[in-house]
Scaffold this motif. Structure first.
Motif, PDB file in Angstrom:
ATOM      1  N   GLU A 110       0.825  -1.210   0.000  1.00 58.64           N
ATOM      2  CA  GLU A 110       0.000   0.000   0.000  1.00 58.64           C
ATOM      3  C   GLU A 110       0.857   1.257   0.000  1.00 58.64           C
ATOM      4  O   GLU A 110       0.456   2.302  -0.517  1.00 58.64           O
ATOM      5  CB  GLU A 110      -0.926  -0.005   1.213  1.00 58.64           C
ATOM      6  CG  GLU A 110      -2.023  -1.052   1.134  1.00 58.64           C
ATOM      7  CD  GLU A 110      -3.149  -0.787   2.100  1.00 58.64           C
ATOM      8  OE1 GLU A 110      -3.035   0.175   2.881  1.00 58.64           O
ATOM      9  OE2 GLU A 110      -4.137  -1.531   2.063  1.00 58.64           O
ATOM     10  N   TRP A 111       2.025   1.153   0.581  1.00 56.46           N
ATOM     11  CA  TRP A 111       2.919   2.309   0.683  1.00 56.46           C
ATOM     12  C   TRP A 111       3.782   2.472  -0.571  1.00 56.46           C
ATOM     13  O   TRP A 111       3.867   3.543  -1.162  1.00 56.46           O
ATOM     14  CB  TRP A 111       3.802   2.139   1.923  1.00 56.46           C
ATOM     15  CG  TRP A 111       4.782   3.251   2.153  1.00 56.46           C
ATOM     16  CD1 TRP A 111       4.619   4.577   1.871  1.00 56.46           C
ATOM     17  CD2 TRP A 111       6.097   3.124   2.699  1.00 56.46           C
ATOM     18  NE1 TRP A 111       5.741   5.291   2.222  1.00 56.46           N
ATOM     19  CE2 TRP A 111       6.667   4.425   2.741  1.00 56.46           C
ATOM     20  CE3 TRP A 111       6.833   2.052   3.195  1.00 56.46           C
ATOM     21  CZ2 TRP A 111       7.953   4.664   3.230  1.00 56.46           C
ATOM     22  CZ3 TRP A 111       8.104   2.295   3.689  1.00 56.46           C
ATOM     23  CH2 TRP A 111       8.658   3.578   3.692  1.00 56.46           C
ATOM     24  N   TRP A 233      -4.068   0.706  -7.898  1.00 56.65           N
ATOM     25  CA  TRP A 233      -3.235   1.252  -6.822  1.00 56.65           C
ATOM     26  C   TRP A 233      -2.907   2.718  -7.104  1.00 56.65           C
ATOM     27  O   TRP A 233      -2.940   3.564  -6.197  1.00 56.65           O
ATOM     28  CB  TRP A 233      -1.947   0.438  -6.688  1.00 56.65           C
ATOM     29  CG  TRP A 233      -1.067   0.928  -5.563  1.00 56.65           C
ATOM     30  CD1 TRP A 233      -1.191   0.622  -4.239  1.00 56.65           C
ATOM     31  CD2 TRP A 233       0.046   1.820  -5.667  1.00 56.65           C
ATOM     32  NE1 TRP A 233      -0.214   1.270  -3.507  1.00 56.65           N
ATOM     33  CE2 TRP A 233       0.554   2.007  -4.361  1.00 56.65           C
ATOM     34  CE3 TRP A 233       0.663   2.481  -6.731  1.00 56.65           C
ATOM     35  CZ2 TRP A 233       1.660   2.826  -4.092  1.00 56.65           C
ATOM     36  CZ3 TRP A 233       1.759   3.295  -6.471  1.00 56.65           C
ATOM     37  CH2 TRP A 233       2.242   3.460  -5.170  1.00 56.65           C
ATOM     38  N   GLN A 237      -3.873   6.226  -5.071  1.00 60.03           N
ATOM     39  CA  GLN A 237      -2.887   7.251  -4.694  1.00 60.03           C
ATOM     40  C   GLN A 237      -3.193   8.602  -5.349  1.00 60.03           C
ATOM     41  O   GLN A 237      -2.405   9.541  -5.211  1.00 60.03           O
ATOM     42  CB  GLN A 237      -1.478   6.797  -5.111  1.00 60.03           C
ATOM     43  CG  GLN A 237      -1.060   5.440  -4.569  1.00 60.03           C
ATOM     44  CD  GLN A 237      -1.069   5.377  -3.074  1.00 60.03           C
ATOM     45  OE1 GLN A 237      -0.509   6.238  -2.407  1.00 60.03           O
ATOM     46  NE2 GLN A 237      -1.722   4.359  -2.515  1.00 60.03           N
ATOM     47  N   ARG A 239      -3.017   9.268  -8.439  1.00 58.81           N
ATOM     48  CA  ARG A 239      -2.055   9.490  -9.529  1.00 58.81           C
ATOM     49  C   ARG A 239      -2.722   9.017 -10.829  1.00 58.81           C
ATOM     50  O   ARG A 239      -2.396   7.982 -11.393  1.00 58.81           O
ATOM     51  CB  ARG A 239      -0.769   8.722  -9.257  1.00 58.81           C
ATOM     52  CG  ARG A 239      -0.004   9.241  -8.057  1.00 58.81           C
ATOM     53  CD  ARG A 239       1.063   8.257  -7.575  1.00 58.81           C
ATOM     54  NE  ARG A 239       1.973   7.845  -8.641  1.00 58.81           N
ATOM     55  CZ  ARG A 239       2.950   6.946  -8.466  1.00 58.81           C
ATOM     56  NH1 ARG A 239       3.114   6.383  -7.281  1.00 58.81           N
ATOM     57  NH2 ARG A 239       3.734   6.629  -9.476  1.00 58.81           N
TER      58      ARG A 239
END
Length: 544
Positions: A110-111, A233, A237, A239
């Motif tokens: 996740e990071w 993902w 984020q 993005r």
């Protein structure tokens, strides 16, 4: 349609169109549109070969004479045996390490994203194989098993979620269930390698199989480095331009009918809707509201692999030996078992898109339960008066149960675990489910050696009664709790769970993304985030 400043209604229209496009895709069209996504997923999944290999390796070494002599205890008859407590410890070593590895993998993915998490695990794994290879005592080997479980746990967290997030609906069952094939393939390789070194009497009989584990990480690191990140993902984020670029790398530029903006709009709508329902992304969120039911289901799906006897089958070589077969024939039967298991996964690919996950689960568990009860029944006369014919019959039933498991429960589990959770909590749900599975597997690995070991309970084939009963419990759970997610997008599954549709009514209940309109608006993030969906350099539709 330009998505700059798009209203919620415009976003819904695009998301509906993307959903309809996914439903209309045939298998052949999906493969032509997503060939690169299939290839990258296959590369990611190859890491799970290591998990299957390690699982089978340790369980089979208990039946290898050279390993028994190096780490076991001399018996009155002159043979050597690894005691049941040490068998338990060695098999559970990897599971204990995976408990921590799952949490690390879930947090890092996740990071840092899926790619970087995989690369870290692939760099760590070869270093830990050194400890395993040079282990001078059974205690050091135990420590190596625990440490090697760390990267293996990380892989389990990442690869299934990645495959689901880069695939359209009609390819999900194939690629997520490929997880099971890689696991079986690893076991098949381990069985063949150990059979080849069976008659070696020096330490290379077991050290060479350990050393083979150095092969996988090297090419995989290269492949994973060049793989695109999951568009889901990147959307989480915020993005969005990077998400469009990743999706472009996952699809074929020759398909002019595919609209990247619509697909990203569906991801944004789904993510935002899930955030409105449950804004928290902590592990505690998996146990709140509609996500609690989804978490219980994915936990049950993973645990079903243990309940259907996967632990007993991991001990198949040792089981065959204790059932009365010669050591050489025990290894030969193990190779046959995993060869049929690979064929079983291929058959599941043909059945799953047509029959569905839930139906395969029910029939699979029922069939395996019946076969285990038969094995248990045959074990009674075999224990009283061992006969070669009974030993071969017991072995045949165990082989067939492995085939049935890999047509039904094995591959279907991985599909369900990936499909059922919400997109926001998918990684954390997989971590929780796999964590629970590892805990249950530890318990199973404690009792199975005692069931089979002649120096402990010495049940032999009568252990089939125990595992038949476990399958029956899994059958009841499946009937009442596990729904059918076939042909449903993530957004559609969200709505079905929010409406509290019962597991048995999932296939017949219609939902439409327009129902999202009833929820609160996307708010400020919509105005900021959605404006990134289109830019002058990326016109509507495919752009290369």
């Amino acid at each position: 349609m330009d998505l700059k400043g798009a209203s919620r209604q415009d976003l819904l229209i695009k998301a509906e169109e993307a959903t309809n496009q996914e439903h209309e895709l045939t298998l052949l069209q999906a493969i032509k549109l997503y060939p690169k996504a299939v290839a990258w997923s296959v590369i990611m999944f190859a890491a799970l070969v290591m998990d299957g290999y390690d699982t089978k390796l340790i369980g089979s070494l208990f039946a290898q004479p050279a390993f028994q002599k190096a780490y076991g205890y001399r018996q009155p008859g002159g043979s050597y045996q690894i005691s049941a407590p040490w068998q338990t410890g060695l098999n559970n070593g990897s599971n204990v390490g995976q408990l921590l590895g799952l949490v690390i993998g879930g947090t890092l993915s996740e990071w840092l994203g899926f790619r970087k998490t995989m690369i870290i695990g692939l760099f760590v794994a070869p270093c830990l194989v050194f400890v395993q290879f040079f282990a001078p005592s059974i205690g050091v080997l135990q420590a190596a098993q625990v440490l090697l479980g760390l990267p293996l746990g990380m892989f389990q967290t990442v690869v299934t979620v990645y495959a689901l997030e880069v695939m359209p609906v009609c390819l999900r069952s194939y690629l997520t269930s490929y997880n099971n094939m890689c696991w079986v393939f690893g076991q098949f390789i381990a069985s063949g390698v150990l059979r080849g070194f069976l008659h070696f009497e020096n330490p290379w009989a077991y050290r060479a199989p350990f050393a083979i584990q150095w092969f996988w990480p090297i090419p995989l690191v290269i492949g994973v480095y060049f793989a695109p990140e999951s568009p889901w993902w990147l959307v989480r984020q915020n993005r969005l331009e990077d998400a469009k670029h990743a999706l472009r790398r996952l699809t074929s530029p020759r398909n002019v009918d595919f609209d990247i903006n619509k697909s990203i709009a569906l991801m944004v709508l789904t993510t935002e809707h899930e955030s409105e329902i449950n804004s928290s992304t902590h592990y505690s969120a998996c146990f709140k509201g509609t996500d609690l039911r989804r978490t219980i289901i994915v936990i049950g799906c993973y645990c079903m692999q243990v309940l259907s006897g996967s632990t007993l089958r991991a001990y198949s070589t040792y089981f065959f030996e204790q059932a009365g077969l010669p050591t050489e024939q025990a290894f030969n039967l193990s190779i046959v078992t995993y060869g049929l298991s690979l064929a079983g996964v291929l058959l599941s690919w043909l059945l799953m898109p047509h029959i569905g996950r839930r139906t395969l689960y029910l029939w699979g568990l029922l069939t395996i339960a019946v076969m285990f009860f038969i094995v248990g029944g045959l074990g009674i006369p075999q224990a009283a008066s061992p006969r070669t014919a009974l030993a071969w019959t017991i072995g045949a039933f165990l082989i067939v149960s492995a085939f049935v498991s890999n047509v039904t429960v094995g591959p279907v589990s991985y599909s369900l675990v990936a499909e059922i959770p919400s997109s926001l909590l998918r990684s954390k749900s997989v971590v929780i489910a796999r964590f629970t599975y590892a805990c249950l597997n530890i318990i199973a690995n404690v009792i199975t050696p005692y069931q089979l070991n002649p120096t402990a309970w010495n049940w032999g084939a009568r252990a089939g009664f125990f595992w038949g009963g476990a399958c029956t419990l899994g059958l009841l759970f499946t009937y009442f709790f596990i729904p059918e997610p076939k042909d449903r997008t993530t957004a559609e599954l969200d709505l079905l769970f929010e409406k509290k549709v019962s597991a048995r009514r999932f296939p017949k209940t219609e939902v439409h993304l327009s129902e999202v309109e009833q929820e609160s608006s996307l708010g400020e993030r919509e105005q900021i985030g959605l404006s990134q969906l289109t830019s002058p350099s990326y016109p509507e539709g495919r752009s290369t």
